[in-house]
Motif scaffolding. Sequence first.
Motif, PDB file in Angstrom:
ATOM      1  N   TYR A 146     -23.640  -4.147  -0.172  1.00 31.87           N
ATOM      2  CA  TYR A 146     -24.140  -2.997   0.265  1.00 31.87           C
ATOM      3  C   TYR A 146     -23.386  -1.971   0.847  1.00 31.87           C
ATOM      4  N   ALA A 147     -22.379  -2.787   1.732  1.00 31.91           N
ATOM      5  CA  ALA A 147     -21.326  -1.996   2.555  1.00 31.91           C
ATOM      6  C   ALA A 147     -20.268  -1.377   1.372  1.00 31.91           C
ATOM      7  N   VAL A 148     -19.982  -2.022   0.478  1.00 34.05           N
ATOM      8  CA  VAL A 148     -19.073  -1.571  -0.723  1.00 34.05           C
ATOM      9  C   VAL A 148     -19.545  -0.436  -1.282  1.00 34.05           C
ATOM     10  N   ILE A 149     -20.945  -0.591  -1.499  1.00 32.63           N
ATOM     11  CA  ILE A 149     -21.528   0.577  -2.307  1.00 32.63           C
ATOM     12  C   ILE A 149     -21.340   1.635  -1.370  1.00 32.63           C
ATOM     13  N   ASP A 150     -21.817   1.763  -0.231  1.00 36.43           N
ATOM     14  CA  ASP A 150     -21.594   2.721   0.798  1.00 36.43           C
ATOM     15  C   ASP A 150     -20.213   3.360   0.797  1.00 36.43           C
ATOM     16  N   LEU A 151     -19.258   2.385   0.714  1.00 40.12           N
ATOM     17  CA  LEU A 151     -17.759   2.834   0.900  1.00 40.12           C
ATOM     18  C   LEU A 151     -17.469   3.564  -0.236  1.00 40.12           C
ATOM     19  N   ILE A 152     -17.727   3.197  -1.531  1.00 39.09           N
ATOM     20  CA  ILE A 152     -17.318   3.947  -2.797  1.00 39.09           C
ATOM     21  C   ILE A 152     -18.113   5.229  -3.012  1.00 39.09           C
ATOM     22  N   HIS A 153     -17.551   6.295  -2.319  1.00 42.59           N
ATOM     23  CA  HIS A 153     -17.948   7.627  -2.303  1.00 42.59           C
ATOM     24  C   HIS A 153     -16.696   8.287  -2.186  1.00 42.59           C
ATOM     25  N   PRO A 154     -16.324   9.533  -2.994  1.00 37.79           N
ATOM     26  CA  PRO A 154     -15.231  10.377  -2.875  1.00 37.79           C
ATOM     27  C   PRO A 154     -14.786  10.846  -1.586  1.00 37.79           C
ATOM     28  N   ILE A 171       0.947  -1.195   0.160  1.00 39.63           N
ATOM     29  CA  ILE A 171      -0.046  -0.062  -0.264  1.00 39.63           C
ATOM     30  C   ILE A 171       1.117   1.339   0.015  1.00 39.63           C
ATOM     31  N   LYS A 172       1.997   1.267   0.744  1.00 41.50           N
ATOM     32  CA  LYS A 172       2.555   2.626   0.799  1.00 41.50           C
ATOM     33  C   LYS A 172       3.462   2.759  -0.506  1.00 41.50           C
ATOM     34  N   LYS A 173       3.690   1.898  -1.344  1.00 45.42           N
ATOM     35  CA  LYS A 173       4.354   2.000  -2.588  1.00 45.42           C
ATOM     36  C   LYS A 173       3.335   2.440  -3.620  1.00 45.42           C
ATOM     37  N   ILE A 174       2.022   1.795  -3.527  1.00 45.26           N
ATOM     38  CA  ILE A 174       1.096   2.539  -4.784  1.00 45.26           C
ATOM     39  C   ILE A 174       0.076   3.591  -3.943  1.00 45.26           C
ATOM     40  N   ILE A 175      -0.122   3.767  -2.835  1.00 47.45           N
ATOM     41  CA  ILE A 175      -1.151   4.622  -2.232  1.00 47.45           C
ATOM     42  C   ILE A 175      -1.213   5.983  -3.139  1.00 47.45           C
ATOM     43  N   LYS A 176      -0.158   6.662  -3.409  1.00 47.46           N
ATOM     44  CA  LYS A 176      -0.101   8.017  -3.909  1.00 47.46           C
ATOM     45  C   LYS A 176      -0.723   7.778  -5.550  1.00 47.46           C
ATOM     46  N   TYR A 177      -0.606   6.821  -6.064  1.00 45.87           N
ATOM     47  CA  TYR A 177      -1.054   6.570  -7.346  1.00 45.87           C
ATOM     48  C   TYR A 177      -2.572   6.002  -7.587  1.00 45.87           C
ATOM     49  N   LEU A 178      -2.912   4.961  -6.462  1.00 55.94           N
ATOM     50  CA  LEU A 178      -4.120   4.372  -6.337  1.00 55.94           C
ATOM     51  C   LEU A 178      -4.848   5.396  -5.985  1.00 55.94           C
ATOM     52  N   PHE A 179      -4.647   6.335  -4.917  1.00 56.16           N
ATOM     53  CA  PHE A 179      -5.638   7.456  -4.517  1.00 56.16           C
ATOM     54  C   PHE A 179      -6.441   8.118  -5.474  1.00 56.16           C
ATOM     55  N   THR A 180      -5.607   8.781  -6.485  1.00 56.41           N
ATOM     56  CA  THR A 180      -6.054   9.770  -7.520  1.00 56.41           C
ATOM     57  C   THR A 180      -7.117   8.794  -8.314  1.00 56.41           C
ATOM     58  N   VAL A 181      -6.537   7.689  -8.873  1.00 55.05           N
ATOM     59  CA  VAL A 181      -7.461   6.862  -9.585  1.00 55.05           C
ATOM     60  C   VAL A 181      -8.711   6.500  -9.201  1.00 55.05           C
ATOM     61  N   THR A 182      -8.631   6.040  -8.113  1.00 54.58           N
ATOM     62  CA  THR A 182      -9.642   5.468  -6.995  1.00 54.58           C
ATOM     63  C   THR A 182     -10.845   6.641  -6.841  1.00 54.58           C
ATOM     64  N   LEU A 183     -10.361   7.862  -6.681  1.00 53.47           N
ATOM     65  CA  LEU A 183     -11.384   8.933  -6.202  1.00 53.47           C
ATOM     66  C   LEU A 183     -12.116   9.195  -7.838  1.00 53.47           C
ATOM     67  N   LEU A 200     -12.573   7.099 -10.192  1.00 52.94           N
ATOM     68  CA  LEU A 200     -13.635   6.227 -10.551  1.00 52.94           C
ATOM     69  C   LEU A 200     -14.921   5.811  -9.818  1.00 52.94           C
ATOM     70  N   SER A 201     -14.512   6.335  -8.295  1.00 52.89           N
ATOM     71  CA  SER A 201     -15.611   6.451  -7.219  1.00 52.89           C
ATOM     72  C   SER A 201     -16.541   7.510  -7.630  1.00 52.89           C
ATOM     73  N   TRP A 202     -16.099   8.465  -8.227  1.00 56.08           N
ATOM     74  CA  TRP A 202     -17.147   9.705  -8.499  1.00 56.08           C
ATOM     75  C   TRP A 202     -17.999   9.211  -9.648  1.00 56.08           C
ATOM     76  N   VAL A 203     -17.402   8.388 -10.737  1.00 58.06           N
ATOM     77  CA  VAL A 203     -18.329   7.836 -11.690  1.00 58.06           C
ATOM     78  C   VAL A 203     -19.344   6.766 -11.233  1.00 58.06           C
ATOM     79  N   PHE A 204     -18.546   5.997 -10.218  1.00 55.90           N
ATOM     80  CA  PHE A 204     -19.523   4.822  -9.648  1.00 55.90           C
ATOM     81  C   PHE A 204     -20.742   5.631  -8.804  1.00 55.90           C
ATOM     82  N   THR A 205     -20.550   6.932  -8.319  1.00 56.99           N
ATOM     83  CA  THR A 205     -21.672   7.237  -7.568  1.00 56.99           C
ATOM     84  C   THR A 205     -22.937   7.645  -8.451  1.00 56.99           C
TER      85      THR A 205
END
Length: 316
Positions: free
Chosen positions: A216-224, A168-180, A182-187
């Motif tokens: 449904y917990a994952v759905i609650d989680l995927i929010h920017p 996680i420490k190696k990829i978090i800065k890259y994963l963070f932007t991409v995940t946010l 994708l999460s906006w699209v998901f919402t």
Amino acid sequence: MVDPKEGWVIVNGVPTHVCTWGGWITEKLSKSQDSSSDNNAIILLLTGNPGVIRFYYSFLQIIYTQLAVPIWILSHAGHEQPSKKDDVPPLVDNPDLYNVSSQVTHKAEFIEKYVPLDKDIYIISHSFGAKITVELLKREQFRKRIKKCYLLFPTLERIGDTPNGIFIKKIIKYLFTVTLLLSWVFTVLPTILKYWLIKIYFMIDGKFNVESNSIYAVIDLIHPTILKNVFNLASNEMDKICELDKEVIKECVDKLQIYFGASDGWAPLEYHYHLLDVIPKIDSRILDKKFQHCFMLQTAEELASDLSEHIENDMK
């Protein structure tokens, strides 16, 4: 099955999702007529990260069914988004509101405000929740009220040195932007599509029997907003969960029962053996390999049944 009660309260300035079996947090609690225990007890579950409480519904439902003791669970500060009002304070304006220290303060304030003083407290904690539990035990006002703690897959030390922590420490800065992004699209997707996308993901990952509550917990989680707070806490955990809190664990050894996974990338077995070396009297056990760190996804009911027996014996 008994339907839980749910609601939102403000704790440490943050809207907090609470779910209870056996009485609501503002109601006067009485001893259950169905309980086999004479203790005037309440069970409190402290979640891992992410702190979305719906992941634990089936797990706690089974425990309540077997013990008939009031069980409460609350979300981590900033890890769930209210649907109508009281938005979560933004991370950018509150950088210290969602870190490790603040999550401990959040749970301490909840206990002081809502858990009656005449109740014996039994804590079940998962992953990061174990760190919160140990921090609560450092405070005398809680130590004397807490009778027993069951730490599942505990992240008690050197989390940044674990296999998952290093990754996680190696990829978090890259994963963070991409995940946010994708999460906006998901919402904006309809709920039924969100549900099936997550279900298909789990099936691709080999998890074919993940229950609806977890989806449904994952759905609650995927929010920017929520993911920012989850990533912020994860990053802070890497920095703050370093050395084992040996002194408080030694002082509270009789209050602790610890369960490590046979294969866990967040709490590897070497930490179990290190704990036994440092504190030989500690009750630290290794779970069957079928129980994974995210046990809630597929083995919640079985682990709940096993744990309920231990809790019942401790309450006698």
